[in-house]
Scaffold this active site. Structure first.
Site, PDB file in Angstrom:
ATOM      1  N   LYS A  95     -22.065 -20.807  66.957  1.00 13.36           N
ATOM      2  CA  LYS A  95     -23.175 -21.433  66.648  1.00 13.36           C
ATOM      3  C   LYS A  95     -22.587 -22.885  66.086  1.00 13.36           C
ATOM      4  CE  LYS A  95     -25.317 -17.988  64.847  1.00 13.36           C
ATOM      5  NZ  LYS A  95     -24.652 -17.155  66.274  1.00 13.36           N
ATOM      6  N   ILE A  96     -22.061 -22.596  65.285  1.00 13.74           N
ATOM      7  CA  ILE A  96     -21.138 -23.817  63.978  1.00 13.74           C
ATOM      8  C   ILE A  96     -20.374 -24.457  64.807  1.00 13.74           C
ATOM      9  CG2 ILE A  96     -19.566 -24.185  62.113  1.00 13.74           C
ATOM     10  CD1 ILE A  96     -20.707 -21.907  61.237  1.00 13.74           C
ATOM     11  N   CYS A 143     -14.543 -19.060  65.040  1.00 15.06           N
ATOM     12  CA  CYS A 143     -14.050 -18.031  65.371  1.00 15.06           C
ATOM     13  C   CYS A 143     -14.272 -16.931  64.248  1.00 15.06           C
ATOM     14  CB  CYS A 143     -13.269 -17.485  66.131  1.00 15.06           C
ATOM     15  SG  CYS A 143     -11.322 -18.002  65.733  1.00 15.06           S
ATOM     16  N   PRO A 144     -15.009 -15.967  64.239  1.00 19.54           N
ATOM     17  CA  PRO A 144     -14.826 -14.999  62.920  1.00 19.54           C
ATOM     18  C   PRO A 144     -13.609 -14.174  63.028  1.00 19.54           C
ATOM     19  CG  PRO A 144     -15.958 -14.230  65.508  1.00 19.54           C
ATOM     20  CD  PRO A 144     -15.353 -15.205  65.415  1.00 19.54           C
ATOM     21  N   THR A 204     -13.113 -23.192  57.864  1.00 19.84           N
ATOM     22  CA  THR A 204     -14.446 -22.870  56.673  1.00 19.84           C
ATOM     23  C   THR A 204     -15.184 -21.618  57.519  1.00 19.84           C
ATOM     24  OG1 THR A 204     -16.276 -24.242  58.831  1.00 19.84           O
ATOM     25  CG2 THR A 204     -15.189 -25.196  57.333  1.00 19.84           C
ATOM     26  N   SER A 205     -13.816 -21.110  57.958  1.00 25.46           N
ATOM     27  CA  SER A 205     -14.117 -19.788  58.716  1.00 25.46           C
ATOM     28  C   SER A 205     -14.292 -18.412  58.381  1.00 25.46           C
ATOM     29  CB  SER A 205     -13.964 -19.611  60.276  1.00 25.46           C
ATOM     30  OG  SER A 205     -15.079 -18.603  60.914  1.00 25.46           O
ATOM     31  N   ARG A 206     -12.732 -18.339  58.030  1.00 23.66           N
ATOM     32  CA  ARG A 206     -12.917 -17.023  56.933  1.00 23.66           C
ATOM     33  C   ARG A 206     -10.887 -17.243  56.599  1.00 23.66           C
ATOM     34  NH1 ARG A 206     -16.973 -16.180  56.304  1.00 23.66           N
ATOM     35  NH2 ARG A 206     -18.229 -14.629  56.100  1.00 23.66           N
ATOM     36  N   ASP A 214     -11.927 -24.470  53.221  1.00 23.12           N
ATOM     37  CA  ASP A 214     -13.278 -23.787  52.429  1.00 23.12           C
ATOM     38  C   ASP A 214     -13.145 -22.206  51.871  1.00 23.12           C
ATOM     39  OD1 ASP A 214     -15.616 -24.425  50.859  1.00 23.12           O
ATOM     40  OD2 ASP A 214     -17.014 -23.290  53.037  1.00 23.12           O
ATOM     41  N   GLU A 253      -9.375 -15.672  48.641  1.00 29.68           N
ATOM     42  CA  GLU A 253     -10.999 -16.607  47.531  1.00 29.68           C
ATOM     43  C   GLU A 253     -11.523 -15.079  47.232  1.00 29.68           C
ATOM     44  OE1 GLU A 253     -12.563 -18.346  50.854  1.00 29.68           O
ATOM     45  OE2 GLU A 253     -13.883 -16.323  50.714  1.00 29.68           O
ATOM     46  N   HIS A 308     -15.831 -21.954  49.155  1.00 33.65           N
ATOM     47  CA  HIS A 308     -16.505 -21.505  50.112  1.00 33.65           C
ATOM     48  C   HIS A 308     -18.343 -22.109  49.949  1.00 33.65           C
ATOM     49  CE1 HIS A 308     -17.021 -17.281  53.176  1.00 33.65           C
ATOM     50  NE2 HIS A 308     -18.351 -18.201  53.041  1.00 33.65           N
TER      51      HIS A 308
END
Ligand code: NAI
Length: 329
Positions: A155-156, A204-205, A231-233, A257, A262, A294
């Site tokens: 989606k993103i 991606c996750p 901006t994912s993980r 991000d 974090e 984040h």
């Protein structure tokens, strides 16, 4: 249904209150503190708890929830890597999430980071405030005509592909499961993406096979003066290797991000703290790195969608018909 809301920030409360007023059967109590082995007892007497992306919902917490008869964990986020799903299964606690709330919110933030590091907006802002109107050190490059490499086109990532295409970039991508709706992009191998991209953005996750997908070997395959955005993980990138890459002058800019350390920092004001670990501080010491905390999701539209779906999740659970696609277990 009575919900105990942990780790409340003013913007959460504002959007949840606005949505909840349309659902008289829902009552929400807001706590500033996050859920932990010490604070989980406060949930006794509630039907559900609502937690966020940085809440540590470990096995002890889940066991305590189950002892208090709390049968539902409402994640007001998409990711669920912070919840011990084996324990949730074992103690019969249902976990529901908000799988997609505003992909554009996160993709716009990724693009904002890419623009900002490329055109040195973070430096220009400070310089002009100090009456320094020199342009030295502020040269960027045109994204128009360059190549964007998008890793993960869900989606993103798909929204990011559309944005990059919109500013005149050639878009190439890598995903294990190509997205047929993106007919304007070219799917390539990961190595080819590294070799050809001027901008690489991660969408991606975080999973076993994507942990440290960006390590030194990957960085060495990239073009010089590439811009890297995550901006994912955080753990998609090996921070130590990223620092080596930055020192090798590989990157025109890096926009993060999310970053590996974090967990302790996220959404906290730690301006008076002396940070004990130095990796983040080292990253922040480079002039071509921008780190945000984040905040990719943080738009009014996304907050509204998160509140709406979370409350619908609670109601569907209460009715015994939990919304299938929002169930984690
Ligand atoms: P999604 O599930 O729609 O898309 C993920 C994509 O990654 C899928 O197309 C999937 O096939 C692909 N993928 C899976 N394994 C892969 C691999 N090994 N290599 C390449 N691609 C792979 O997820 P969505 O909604 O687009 O979210 C992406 C990530 O964004 C989330 O996992 C989450 O970590 C992050 N996120 C960050 C936020 C922020 O505030 N910074 C807010 C929301 C999500």
């Amino acid at each position: 249904m009575k919900i105990l809301f942990y780790d409340t920030k003013p913007y959460d409360k504002e959007s949840f209150e606005r949505v909840a007023q349309n659902y008289p059967d829902i009552s929400i109590e807001y706590l500033n503190t996050d859920i932990s082995a010490r604070t989980v007892a406060l949930a006794c007497g509630y039907d559900a708890v609502c937690v966020f992306v940085a809440s540590d919902v470990n096995a002890d917490v889940i066991k305590a929830l189950s002892n208090c008869n709390v049968r539902l964990i409402l994640l007001r986020c998409a990711g669920f890597n912070n919840v011990d799903m084996n324990a949730a299964q074992k103690y019969g606690v249902t976990v529901m999430r908000v799988p997609g709330y505003s992909p554009e919110a996160v993709a716009e933030h990724a693009l904002a980071l890419a623009f900002a590091v490329n055109r040195h907006i973070h430096k220009a802002y400070i310089k002009v405030r100090e009456n320094n109107f020199s342009l030295m050190g502020l040269t960027g490059f045109n994204f128009n005509g360059k190549t964007a490499g998008i890793i993960g086109t869900g989606k993103i990532g798909a929204a990011m592909c559309r944005f990059c295409h919109g500013i005149g970039m050639k878009v190439i991508a890598y995903d294990k499961y190509p997205n047929p709706s993106l007919d304007f992009i070219e799917y390539v191998s990961l190595d080819e993406l590294f070799a050809r991209s001027d901008l690489i953005s991660l969408h991606c996750p975080l999973m076993e096979d994507t942990y440290h997908i960006i390590d030194l070997a990957a960085i060495e395959k990239m073009k010089d003066n590439v811009i890297l955005v995550n901006t994912s993980r955080g753990a998609l990138i090996s921070t130590e290797d990223l620092i080596k890459g930055i020192r090798m002058h590989k990157f025109a800019g890096v926009g993060l991000d999310v970053y590996e350390e974090e967990q302790e920092n996220v959404f906290e004001n730690r301006e008076d703290d002396i940070l004990e670990t130095s990796v983040t501080s080292r990253l922040l010491s480079f002039p071509n790195v921008i780190v945000t905390s984040h905040q990719g999701f943080l738009t009014h539209e996304a907050l509204e969608a998160i509140s709406q779906t979370t409350i619908e999740n609670a109601i569907s659970f209460e009715k015994g018909e939990p919304i299938e696609q929002n169930l984690v277990n």
